[in-house]
Motif scaffolding. Structure first.
Motif, PDB file in Angstrom:
ATOM      1  N   ALA A 227       2.460  -7.974  -2.118  1.00 32.51           N
ATOM      2  CA  ALA A 227       2.107  -6.668  -2.243  1.00 32.51           C
ATOM      3  C   ALA A 227       3.346  -5.874  -2.137  1.00 32.51           C
ATOM      4  N   LEU A 228       4.081  -4.913  -2.451  1.00 35.13           N
ATOM      5  CA  LEU A 228       4.849  -3.956  -2.473  1.00 35.13           C
ATOM      6  C   LEU A 228       4.681  -2.564  -1.944  1.00 35.13           C
ATOM      7  N   MET A 229       5.685  -2.206  -1.449  1.00 36.10           N
ATOM      8  CA  MET A 229       5.667  -0.962  -1.748  1.00 36.10           C
ATOM      9  C   MET A 229       6.965  -0.215  -1.876  1.00 36.10           C
ATOM     10  N   SER A 230       6.776   1.494  -2.206  1.00 37.53           N
ATOM     11  CA  SER A 230       7.730   2.187  -3.237  1.00 37.53           C
ATOM     12  C   SER A 230       7.148   3.455  -3.084  1.00 37.53           C
ATOM     13  N   LYS A 231       9.292   3.818  -3.113  1.00 37.07           N
ATOM     14  CA  LYS A 231       8.753   5.866  -3.412  1.00 37.07           C
ATOM     15  C   LYS A 231      10.237   5.591  -4.362  1.00 37.07           C
ATOM     16  N   VAL A 232       9.443   7.168  -5.248  1.00 37.40           N
ATOM     17  CA  VAL A 232      10.184   7.660  -6.026  1.00 37.40           C
ATOM     18  C   VAL A 232      11.345   8.849  -5.851  1.00 37.40           C
ATOM     19  N   MET A 233      12.922   8.436  -5.738  1.00 40.52           N
ATOM     20  CA  MET A 233      13.506   9.333  -5.930  1.00 40.52           C
ATOM     21  C   MET A 233      13.773  10.301  -6.917  1.00 40.52           C
ATOM     22  N   SER A 234      14.040  11.572  -6.339  1.00 45.27           N
ATOM     23  CA  SER A 234      14.448  12.404  -8.083  1.00 45.27           C
ATOM     24  C   SER A 234      15.351  13.665  -7.101  1.00 45.27           C
ATOM     25  N   ASN A 235      16.054  14.198  -8.332  1.00 45.41           N
ATOM     26  CA  ASN A 235      16.920  15.362  -8.431  1.00 45.41           C
ATOM     27  C   ASN A 235      16.911  16.491  -8.561  1.00 45.41           C
ATOM     28  N   GLY A 236      17.511  17.408  -8.658  1.00 46.91           N
ATOM     29  CA  GLY A 236      16.016  18.476  -8.344  1.00 46.91           C
ATOM     30  C   GLY A 236      16.327  18.934  -9.392  1.00 46.91           C
ATOM     31  N   ASN A 237      16.638  18.304 -11.099  1.00 46.60           N
ATOM     32  CA  ASN A 237      16.463  18.876 -11.972  1.00 46.60           C
ATOM     33  C   ASN A 237      15.181  18.080 -12.577  1.00 46.60           C
ATOM     34  N   GLY A 238      14.939  16.959 -11.715  1.00 52.46           N
ATOM     35  CA  GLY A 238      14.024  15.540 -12.676  1.00 52.46           C
ATOM     36  C   GLY A 238      15.338  14.581 -13.766  1.00 52.46           C
ATOM     37  N   ARG A 239      16.312  14.826 -13.652  1.00 47.50           N
ATOM     38  CA  ARG A 239      16.621  14.339 -14.582  1.00 47.50           C
ATOM     39  C   ARG A 239      16.972  12.673 -14.540  1.00 47.50           C
ATOM     40  N   ILE A 240      16.597  12.413 -12.972  1.00 53.55           N
ATOM     41  CA  ILE A 240      17.408  11.425 -12.225  1.00 53.55           C
ATOM     42  C   ILE A 240      16.719  11.021 -11.646  1.00 53.55           C
ATOM     43  N   LYS A 241      15.990   9.490 -11.437  1.00 53.89           N
ATOM     44  CA  LYS A 241      14.927   9.315 -11.270  1.00 53.89           C
ATOM     45  C   LYS A 241      14.949   7.436 -10.190  1.00 53.89           C
ATOM     46  N   PHE A 242      14.769   7.610  -8.887  1.00 45.95           N
ATOM     47  CA  PHE A 242      14.782   6.010  -8.792  1.00 45.95           C
ATOM     48  C   PHE A 242      14.224   5.650  -8.054  1.00 45.95           C
ATOM     49  N   PRO A 243      13.437   5.363  -7.950  1.00 45.54           N
ATOM     50  CA  PRO A 243      12.723   4.312  -7.701  1.00 45.54           C
ATOM     51  C   PRO A 243      12.720   3.636  -6.699  1.00 45.54           C
ATOM     52  N   ILE A 244      12.554   3.460  -5.388  1.00 45.43           N
ATOM     53  CA  ILE A 244      13.196   2.436  -4.418  1.00 45.43           C
ATOM     54  C   ILE A 244      11.697   1.526  -3.995  1.00 45.43           C
ATOM     55  N   ASN A 245      12.005  -0.133  -3.969  1.00 41.54           N
ATOM     56  CA  ASN A 245      10.620  -0.497  -3.720  1.00 41.54           C
ATOM     57  C   ASN A 245      11.470  -1.692  -2.433  1.00 41.54           C
ATOM     58  N   GLU A 246      10.240  -2.185  -1.192  1.00 31.31           N
ATOM     59  CA  GLU A 246      10.671  -3.180  -0.158  1.00 31.31           C
ATOM     60  C   GLU A 246       9.714  -3.808  -0.379  1.00 31.31           C
ATOM     61  N   PRO A 247       9.932  -5.482  -0.331  1.00 27.09           N
ATOM     62  CA  PRO A 247       8.927  -5.835  -0.530  1.00 27.09           C
ATOM     63  C   PRO A 247       7.511  -5.379   1.233  1.00 27.09           C
ATOM     64  N   ALA A 248       6.231  -6.128   0.676  1.00 32.67           N
ATOM     65  CA  ALA A 248       5.629  -6.509   2.184  1.00 32.67           C
ATOM     66  C   ALA A 248       4.547  -7.572   2.387  1.00 32.67           C
ATOM     67  N   GLU A 249       3.959  -7.981   3.255  1.00 33.23           N
ATOM     68  CA  GLU A 249       3.772  -9.132   3.393  1.00 33.23           C
ATOM     69  C   GLU A 249       2.757  -9.347   2.699  1.00 33.23           C
ATOM     70  N   GLY A 250       1.898 -10.368   2.226  1.00 35.99           N
ATOM     71  CA  GLY A 250       1.118 -10.764   1.564  1.00 35.99           C
ATOM     72  C   GLY A 250       0.595 -12.526   1.966  1.00 35.99           C
ATOM     73  N   LYS A 251       0.126 -13.537   0.913  1.00 39.95           N
ATOM     74  CA  LYS A 251      -0.061 -14.440   1.127  1.00 39.95           C
ATOM     75  C   LYS A 251       0.848 -15.298   0.165  1.00 39.95           C
ATOM     76  N   LYS A 252       1.790 -14.800  -0.528  1.00 40.41           N
ATOM     77  CA  LYS A 252       2.590 -15.601  -1.217  1.00 40.41           C
ATOM     78  C   LYS A 252       4.155 -14.649  -1.136  1.00 40.41           C
ATOM     79  N   LYS A 253       4.695 -15.719  -2.109  1.00 38.23           N
ATOM     80  CA  LYS A 253       6.086 -15.059  -1.819  1.00 38.23           C
ATOM     81  C   LYS A 253       5.766 -13.391  -3.018  1.00 38.23           C
ATOM     82  N   SER A 254       6.476 -11.958  -2.898  1.00 39.09           N
ATOM     83  CA  SER A 254       6.131 -11.095  -3.505  1.00 39.09           C
ATOM     84  C   SER A 254       7.426 -11.116  -4.989  1.00 39.09           C
ATOM     85  N   GLN A 255       7.188 -10.657  -5.746  1.00 41.79           N
ATOM     86  CA  GLN A 255       8.236 -10.299  -6.649  1.00 41.79           C
ATOM     87  C   GLN A 255       9.535  -9.784  -6.059  1.00 41.79           C
TER      88      GLN A 255
END
Ligand code: FE2
Length: 386
Positions: A227-255
């Motif tokens: 599993a993982l979690m992700s939040k998408v960040m954007s600047n005001g005009n929407g031209r720059i978008k940076f999703p940020i991922n972090e790992p979450a607990e699962g049975k095996k190792k996440s990507q």
């Protein structure tokens, strides 16, 4: 007040409302990768991805410690940099991380103001505003650190009309494979460590005036194993978008954990580039040797008409052709999108590319996450890192 939007409901109005304009960004200026062998990497990006030779600096231009090749395709500029001796600090970066993205450069009107506004809000400085000049004018650059050892460089080029930047000369080459229709950078994703996502979301809000306009938690992004979690960040005009991922607990190792292990820290996971004709682009990328993740099962393609609903009426692509090239499809209220992910583009399982075509949709393919991550997990299993 939290600007967090906990669902897939979003809209540009929200971005404009929440964002602050102390850091106006005109677009992505360039992305610089530190690589072990820039000459060979440049050949790969020309041959396989259709980039064109633009500019060069190295021993012949008086650059004694590092060499850089600048490649271009429509609005995308890649800079590939290698050290020329053991004293260059670029070596340390490559020893630790392997090949990867060092600089995400952002095009601004005023690089001095960008530095002042971000550092006074807590950004760690990388480069004080610096003027570089040649016969074609001047460029002002400044830089700050973001996650890991990654840098945001602010580039002001309104008083410059040269080919790239002072210090570079035009790179003329006899080898010019045709372009493949890649147009601009849609988004660039950062992988951060355990429980670090919200810290970096807050950093982008406070330091750069971005808003969090889309979030996915581990209940939405999971497979049987990880599993993982992700939040998408954007600047005001929407031209720059940076999703940020972090790992979450699962049975095996996440990507994400696999990335953090092999990159030995936080860094850029993927660069998403757009095309207006993904079938043609992906067909040619495959012919030129770019490797993509394995396809989802037949049931995925059988289910496309149901998932697209009304958007099927505007869909021009043939589903069988999408399946032939393993292209994924997702839809939201406003339209649909087509996307595909390359395998990692270096031996460490770290950086990869996404090719995306948007037909109205502004999401990130949430409907594909499960199929995508199952594909990645099959690859992880082969690497012994699941
Ligand atoms: Fe993406």
């Amino acid at each position: 007040m939290s600007k967090d939007v906990k669902s897939v409901e979003y809209g540009l109005e929200k971005i404009f409302e929440g964002a602050e304009d102390f850091l106006p960004l005109l677009g992505t200026d360039y992305v610089e990768l530190y690589v072990g062998n820039a000459k060979q990497a440049a050949h790969y990006y020309k041959t396989a991805f259709g980039f064109q030779s633009l500019a060069y600096k190295g021993l012949e231009t008086g650059s004694r410690d590092e060499v850089s090749y600048v490649l271009v395709q429509d609005k995308i500029r890649l800079v590939l940099t290698s050290p020329l001796n053991s004293k260059s600090p670029i070596n340390d970066h490559i020893v630790k991380h392997g090949d990867g993205v060092k600089v995400i450069a952002l095009w601004v009107e005023d690089a001095r103001s960008a530095f002042e506004e971000t550092t006074k809000r807590g950004a760690k400085p990388f480069l004080e505003p610096t003027v570089e000049k040649d016969d074609h004018g001047e460029i002002v650059r400044s830089g700050i650190y973001t996650y890991g050892e990654t840098i945001h460089m602010f580039v002001e080029r309104k008083n410059y009309n040269g080919v790239f930047m002072p210090g570079y000369r035009k790179w003329e080459s006899d080898y010019n494979p045709p372009t493949l229709g890649l147009k601009y950078i849609d988004h660039m994703v950062g992988n951060v460590g355990w429980n670090q996502m919200n810290k970096w979301v807050a950093w982008y809000e406070k330091v750069m005036g971005f808003v969090n306009f889309l979030s996915f938690d581990d209940k939405q992004i999971h497979t049987e194993y990880s599993a993982l979690m992700s939040k998408v960040m954007s600047n005001g005009n929407g031209r720059i978008k940076f999703p940020i991922n972090e790992p979450a607990e699962g049975k095996k190792k996440s990507q994400i954990e696999e990335y953090l292990d092999f990159y030995e820290g936080e860094g850029v996971q993927h660069i998403a580039v757009t095309t207006d004709d993904i079938v043609s682009t992906v067909k040619q990328l495959r012919e030129r040797g770019v490797e993509f993740l394995p396809p989802p099962p037949q049931a995925y393609y059988d289910d496309i008409p149901r998932r697209l609903g009304d958007h099927m009426k505007i869909m021009k692509e043939d589903i069988q052709e999408l399946q032939k090239y393993s292209i994924l499809v997702d839809a939201d209220e406003e339209g649909y999108l087509l996307q595909i992910f390359t395998k990692p583009v270096q031996d460490r399982p770290t950086l990869f590319f996404e090719i995306i075509q948007r037909i109205g949709a502004r999401g990130f393919g949430a409907g594909n996450f499960k199929a995508l991550f199952e594909s990645i997990e099959r690859e992880q299993a082969l690497r012994g890192t699941l």
